[in-house]
Design a protein around this motif. Structure first.
Motif, PDB file in Angstrom:
ATOM      1  N   LEU A  47      22.927  11.460  -9.077  1.00 47.85           N
ATOM      2  CA  LEU A  47      23.629  10.481  -8.264  1.00 47.85           C
ATOM      3  C   LEU A  47      25.078  10.859  -8.090  1.00 47.85           C
ATOM      4  CD1 LEU A  47      23.701   7.764  -6.768  1.00 47.85           C
ATOM      5  CD2 LEU A  47      24.106   6.657  -8.987  1.00 47.85           C
ATOM      6  N   VAL A  48      25.716  11.297  -9.151  1.00 51.03           N
ATOM      7  CA  VAL A  48      27.123  11.686  -9.078  1.00 51.03           C
ATOM      8  C   VAL A  48      27.291  12.913  -8.196  1.00 51.03           C
ATOM      9  CG1 VAL A  48      29.078  12.536 -10.413  1.00 51.03           C
ATOM     10  CG2 VAL A  48      27.688  10.673 -11.310  1.00 51.03           C
ATOM     11  N   ALA A  49      26.355  13.890  -8.321  1.00 52.12           N
ATOM     12  CA  ALA A  49      26.452  15.104  -7.498  1.00 52.12           C
ATOM     13  C   ALA A  49      26.283  14.769  -6.023  1.00 52.12           C
ATOM     14  CB  ALA A  49      25.398  16.112  -7.946  1.00 52.12           C
ATOM     15  N   ALA A  50      25.307  13.892  -5.701  1.00 48.18           N
ATOM     16  CA  ALA A  50      25.094  13.516  -4.308  1.00 48.18           C
ATOM     17  C   ALA A  50      26.301  12.775  -3.753  1.00 48.18           C
ATOM     18  CB  ALA A  50      23.838  12.661  -4.191  1.00 48.18           C
ATOM     19  N   ALA A  51      26.887  11.934  -4.576  1.00 49.35           N
ATOM     20  CA  ALA A  51      28.064  11.182  -4.131  1.00 49.35           C
ATOM     21  C   ALA A  51      29.227  12.122  -3.842  1.00 49.35           C
ATOM     22  CB  ALA A  51      28.444  10.154  -5.199  1.00 49.35           C
ATOM     23  N   VAL A  52      29.390  13.117  -4.685  1.00 46.17           N
ATOM     24  CA  VAL A  52      30.479  14.074  -4.467  1.00 46.17           C
ATOM     25  C   VAL A  52      30.268  14.834  -3.169  1.00 46.17           C
ATOM     26  CG1 VAL A  52      31.578  16.168  -5.357  1.00 46.17           C
ATOM     27  CG2 VAL A  52      31.032  14.297  -6.912  1.00 46.17           C
ATOM     28  N   ALA A  53      29.013  15.264  -2.921  1.00 46.41           N
ATOM     29  CA  ALA A  53      28.719  16.016  -1.691  1.00 46.41           C
ATOM     30  C   ALA A  53      28.964  15.171  -0.445  1.00 46.41           C
ATOM     31  CB  ALA A  53      27.275  16.528  -1.726  1.00 46.41           C
ATOM     32  N   LEU A  56      29.500   3.597 -11.874  1.00 48.76           N
ATOM     33  CA  LEU A  56      28.188   3.012 -11.612  1.00 48.76           C
ATOM     34  C   LEU A  56      27.085   3.883 -12.200  1.00 48.76           C
ATOM     35  CD1 LEU A  56      28.552   1.738  -7.941  1.00 48.76           C
ATOM     36  CD2 LEU A  56      28.324   0.355 -10.016  1.00 48.76           C
ATOM     37  N   ALA A  57      27.268   5.198 -12.101  1.00 47.88           N
ATOM     38  CA  ALA A  57      26.270   6.102 -12.684  1.00 47.88           C
ATOM     39  C   ALA A  57      26.248   5.972 -14.198  1.00 47.88           C
ATOM     40  CB  ALA A  57      26.567   7.544 -12.261  1.00 47.88           C
ATOM     41  N   LEU A  58      27.455   5.738 -14.811  1.00 46.83           N
ATOM     42  CA  LEU A  58      27.534   5.600 -16.264  1.00 46.83           C
ATOM     43  C   LEU A  58      26.799   4.361 -16.742  1.00 46.83           C
ATOM     44  CD1 LEU A  58      28.807   6.919 -18.788  1.00 46.83           C
ATOM     45  CD2 LEU A  58      30.779   5.426 -18.463  1.00 46.83           C
ATOM     46  N   CYS A  59      26.689   3.347 -15.872  1.00 46.44           N
ATOM     47  CA  CYS A  59      25.986   2.125 -16.270  1.00 46.44           C
ATOM     48  C   CYS A  59      24.480   2.354 -16.459  1.00 46.44           C
ATOM     49  CB  CYS A  59      26.198   1.035 -15.222  1.00 46.44           C
ATOM     50  SG  CYS A  59      27.901   0.421 -15.167  1.00 46.44           S
ATOM     51  N   LEU A  60      23.975   3.445 -15.886  1.00 47.06           N
ATOM     52  CA  LEU A  60      22.570   3.753 -16.086  1.00 47.06           C
ATOM     53  C   LEU A  60      22.293   4.264 -17.493  1.00 47.06           C
ATOM     54  CD1 LEU A  60      21.827   5.522 -12.667  1.00 47.06           C
ATOM     55  CD2 LEU A  60      21.283   3.164 -13.336  1.00 47.06           C
ATOM     56  N   LEU A  61      23.349   4.735 -18.166  1.00 44.95           N
ATOM     57  CA  LEU A  61      23.195   5.282 -19.509  1.00 44.95           C
ATOM     58  C   LEU A  61      23.420   4.197 -20.556  1.00 44.95           C
ATOM     59  CD1 LEU A  61      25.168   8.600 -18.975  1.00 44.95           C
ATOM     60  CD2 LEU A  61      22.725   8.186 -18.649  1.00 44.95           C
ATOM     61  N   GLU A  62      23.264   4.525 -21.841  1.00 45.29           N
ATOM     62  CA  GLU A  62      23.490   3.586 -22.941  1.00 45.29           C
ATOM     63  C   GLU A  62      24.475   4.208 -23.945  1.00 45.29           C
ATOM     64  OE1 GLU A  62      19.803   2.516 -24.686  1.00 45.29           O
ATOM     65  OE2 GLU A  62      19.066   1.461 -22.919  1.00 45.29           O
ATOM     66  N   PRO A  63      25.787   4.291 -23.615  1.00 45.30           N
ATOM     67  CA  PRO A  63      26.767   4.869 -24.554  1.00 45.30           C
ATOM     68  C   PRO A  63      26.897   4.015 -25.819  1.00 45.30           C
ATOM     69  CG  PRO A  63      27.885   3.836 -22.716  1.00 45.30           C
ATOM     70  CD  PRO A  63      26.410   3.809 -22.378  1.00 45.30           C
ATOM     71  N   LEU A  64      27.236   4.689 -26.898  1.00 41.59           N
ATOM     72  CA  LEU A  64      27.356   4.021 -28.188  1.00 41.59           C
ATOM     73  C   LEU A  64      28.806   4.080 -28.676  1.00 41.59           C
ATOM     74  CD1 LEU A  64      24.206   5.452 -29.992  1.00 41.59           C
ATOM     75  CD2 LEU A  64      24.412   3.269 -28.762  1.00 41.59           C
ATOM     76  N   TRP A  65      29.241   2.996 -29.303  1.00 44.11           N
ATOM     77  CA  TRP A  65      30.567   2.937 -29.973  1.00 44.11           C
ATOM     78  C   TRP A  65      30.297   3.033 -31.470  1.00 44.11           C
ATOM     79  CZ3 TRP A  65      35.435   3.628 -29.310  1.00 44.11           C
ATOM     80  CH2 TRP A  65      36.373   3.090 -30.215  1.00 44.11           C
ATOM     81  N   ASN A  66      30.758   4.128 -32.106  1.00 47.04           N
ATOM     82  CA  ASN A  66      30.477   4.328 -33.521  1.00 47.04           C
ATOM     83  C   ASN A  66      31.762   4.721 -34.251  1.00 47.04           C
ATOM     84  OD1 ASN A  66      30.656   7.425 -33.492  1.00 47.04           O
ATOM     85  ND2 ASN A  66      29.130   6.990 -31.899  1.00 47.04           N
TER      86      ASN A  66
END
Length: 789
Positions: free
Chosen positions: A21-27, A57-67
């Motif tokens: 998604l990020v690559a397509a958006a950049v293009a 918005l693309a980052l929201c598809l992931l599940e980052p962790l705070w540790n």
């Protein structure tokens, strides 16, 4: 605050779709912006804003962790230290509570949630401190009666006590007025993180304080004692304060009044005192606000921050005497007459005279009368026994003011026991041949070893004219006798003080420079003078003699020699001073009294008692050192020494002084003062048969809270430096709840790991969507503003 945490992105099936998604958006963005006729700064900013929004918005598809890591619950230690010093009784300006009251309120467990929060996460250790550190269960022992705030000492003590243990930090609750640290010099290496809690305000307080009190003793007759004190006043503009000098706690000697002109001012006050008593004396200085009528000091409750710094005690040791001075002259003269007349007013100086009225005559076979073998010059005197009267081959000596018939019966002393009983020796108009070689060596040891005073007057047979060069007596003189300078051109010469002489109180006879200059200009001319080549290294020229036609020669020279002091007065007719006017006769008498007092001022006694603090910190022992010598001034061993101490409230303590192994004749005892005020010590020395050999006395004054109340402002800069040096942080007293909640997130010896989904943290996800909206809205607004397609 140091938070231990980081963001990590775990492996997820959505990572590749997000990347695509990020690559397509950049293009698409590159293709879209290349259509623009010109690419400027606005186009680049708009491009970045839209790219950032799409990335979020693309980052929201992931599940980052705070540790991260935090202090393990119950595994670490934490120390709380509360100040118990009397400085916490200060009440800050505008406050109805003292600093101690504020501290106690913060430590009340039923009202303070922060204590419970700390206890849930740490093993809490509680202490109170003043001059030392003490464990407490609930801070109920806080009485605020300590005499010191040993902040540096207790922090190093904690660091040593908890070495190699998991100590997370120290909460230091104090006003910061340390008595063992300065803002420029202290070492806290190895101390764990310190979190100072400032109790009190750092601004000026309403206060009257005595600071830097000192005592100076001189041989100046009119005022031999000068007491100086600095008075600092804050918040009393327009008021009047009284500074009282009190003797023996109730005898008012002098009162000074000071009208305060500013809000924060300082003034130096000097009291010149001539004590009527001898021995150890105690004086008190007290400063208080005057009442409105300015007739008496304030007795009603004061509005000052503290009264603990309004009074100080000082000690003055005037000695007891009598000081015995041996005057030896080769012929009767007027100098001895005026000397005796001068010391009539000083009952503590005894002048013993040994006067030669006739030189030694050769022994002839002819006698004055049939059967008479004694010198007829003694005929008619008491005690005409032929065995006791002077013979023809001996000088005719007259003894005056002796202690008994045996004193000086054989002339000048021949043993240490005889000579060392005097405090000073004066030689006048007597040649070197009057003494044997052993007597001259004995006189040299009298000064160097016994510590006595020696003065040579400028008679016609003194100094070089008396052939004292290259003799033991000549070696102790402060002037050189080997070569004479040229003769002066005039017969009449005048005396004047040198620059060093003006600094010697015993050499001045007036209390101000103008009057002293007038006195010197009115002095008579002198005619008898022993010219000397130069003064020795280390000697001080107090007065010179000469006139406009001649060069100036040393007239009065002094120096230290061994344990004693020596002086040379090269003028031989000082008596002319007292023949002109009665006022000048009084000045001459005062000069002799001050000179003799200076000569015997530092001469040690056979039994002496000295006091010395073993440390400059409060509540430290006082060393009581007793020196014991026999009549030959050789150290005495095998004697018992008892020291009796009287405290300011009249209580008495008897101590036994023990021998000091490193020095013969020295005995020492220690005493810890617990009260403010003057202490009197009396030492007695006895032999093995309990026969008393001598006594001595001394005194010292104690102000246990002098350092504690040196400043009453809360010392924020010092606490900030302590926090900075130990990697801690200064905490305000109203921030304790937040500090207790956040402390586990700081660095600690023992920690545990924790992991949380970033999107589960309160407010994180809404913040991300808000930022995305801001990016898109900003890009749209910028395009519309610049007219981009």
């Amino acid at each position: 605050m140091t938070l231990l945490g980081s963001i990590s992105i775990p492996t997820s099936p959505w990572i590749w779709p997000a990347a695509a998604l990020v690559a397509a958006a950049v293009a698409l963005l590159l293709w879209s912006y290349r259509r623009s006729p010109r690419i400027g700064a606005a186009q680049r900013v708009a491009f970045c804003l839209k790219l950032l929004g799409l990335t979020l918005l693309a980052l929201c598809l992931l599940e980052p962790l705070w540790n991260g890591r935090r202090a393990k619950s119950g595994a670490n230690l934490f120390v709380i230290v509360a100040d118990n010093s009397s400085g916490m009784n200060v009440r800050d300006l505008g406050s109805t509570k003292s600093r101690g009251d504020i501290l106690q309120a913060a430590l009340q467990t039923q009202k303070s949630n922060w204590l419970g929060t700390l206890a849930d996460n740490f093993q809490v250790r509680q202490y109170i401190f003043d001059s030392r550190l003490r464990r407490t269960a609930d801070f109920s022992e806080l009485a605020f009666d300590g005499k010191a705030s040993a902040i540096g000492t207790i922090l190093r003590t904690i660091a040593e006590r908890y070495r190699n243990r998991p100590l997370a930090g120290v909460l230091l609750m104090t006003d910061g007025n340390a008595t063992d640290m300065t803002e420029r010099s202290y070492d806290l290496a190895g101390v764990p993180p310190v979190y100072p809690v400032l109790v009190g305000r750092a601004r000026q307080q309403k206060d009257i304080a005595l600071t830097n009190v000192s005592v100076t003793q001189t041989s100046f007759e009119d005022a031999p004692v000068m007491i100086q004190a600095d008075v600092e006043v804050c918040g009393y503009a327009g008021k009047t304060v009284a500074i009282d000098l009190i003797e023996d706690a109730n005898n008012l000697i002098e009162r000074r009044q000071w009208a305060i002109s500013g809000n924060d001012v300082k003034q130096v006050f000097r009291f010149r005192v001539r004590p009527e008593k001898t021995g150890v004396l105690f004086y008190s200085l007290k400063v208080v606000e005057m009442l409105k009528d300015e007739s008496s000091a304030q007795s009603e409750p004061s509005s000052e921050a503290t009264l603990a710094n309004n009074q100080r005690t000082v000690v003055v040791d005037r000695g007891k005497g009598p000081y015995r001075i041996l005057y030896v002259t080769g012929r009767p003269n007027w100098e001895y007459k005026f000397l005796r007349r001068a010391i009539r007013e000083d009952h503590h100086v005894q002048l013993v005279g040994l006067i030669r009225v006739a030189r030694r005559e050769p022994k002839y076979d002819w006698r004055g009368r049939t059967g008479e073998s004694s010198n007829p010059l003694y005929r008619g005197f008491d005690g005409t026994d032929d065995e006791q009267t002077e013979q023809y081959d001996q000088p005719v000596l007259v003894r005056l003011n002796t202690r008994d018939d045996a004193e000086l019966r054989d002339g000048f002393p021949k043993t240490k026991e005889e000579l060392f009983g005097y405090h000073a020796v004066i030689l006048d108009d007597v040649e070197a041949e009057f003494f044997t070689a052993d007597q001259m060596d004995l006189l040299r040891n009298f000064v160097a070893v016994r510590g006595g005073g020696f003065l040579m007057l400028g008679g016609k047979e003194s100094f070089q004219k008396g052939n004292f060069q290259r003799t033991p007596i000549g070696r102790i003189l402060p002037v050189h006798l080997d070569r004479l300078p040229k003769e002066p051109l005039a017969a009449q010469i005048r005396m004047d003080l040198t620059r060093q002489g003006w600094l010697q109180p015993w050499a001045r006879l007036r209390d101000n420079e103008q009057a002293e200059q007038q006195r010197l200009s009115n002095m008579p001319d002198f005619r008898v003078f022993n010219r000397v080549r130069a003064v020795k290294a280390g000697a001080t020229v107090v007065a010179t003699i000469g006139n406009e036609q001649t060069e100036l020669f040393p007239a009065l020279v002094v120096q230290r020699f061994g344990k004693g002091r020596t002086a040379a007065l090269t003028v031989g007719d000082i008596w002319r001073w007292g023949l002109k006017k009665s006022e000048m006769n009084d000045d001459m008498g005062k000069f002799w009294r001050q000179t003799l007092r200076w000569l015997v001022a530092d001469v040690p006694e056979r039994i002496s008692l000295l006091t010395a603090l073993k440390s400059d910190q409060p509540n430290q022992p006082v060393a009581l050192r007793v020196h014991a010598y026999n009549r030959d001034f050789e150290p005495m061993d095998g004697v018992s020494v008892v020291v009796e101490i009287r405290d300011p409230e009249g209580g008495k303590v008897r101590l036994t002084a023990e021998p000091v192994l490193t020095e013969a004749g020295l005995f020492e005892a220690t005493y810890i003062p617990r009260l403010n005020g003057g202490y009197h010590a009396h030492a007695s020395v006895a032999d093995a048969e309990a026969i008393q050999l001598g006594t001595a006395e001394a005194g010292w004054a104690v102000d246990l809270e002098a350092r504690e109340f040196r400043s009453i402002r809360a010392n924020r800069p010092l606490l900030e430096k302590i926090a900075r040096q130990t990697s801690g942080q200064l905490i305000e007293i109203n921030e304790l709840d937040d500090f207790a909640r956040n402390l586990p997130a700081r660095s600690a010896p023992i920690t545990t790991a924790w992991v949380k989904p970033l999107w589960d943290l309160p407010g994180v996800l809404p913040a991300v969507f808000l930022l995305v909206l801001i990016c898109f809205a900003g890009e749209w607004a910028l395009r519309r503003w610049k007219g981009m397609p």
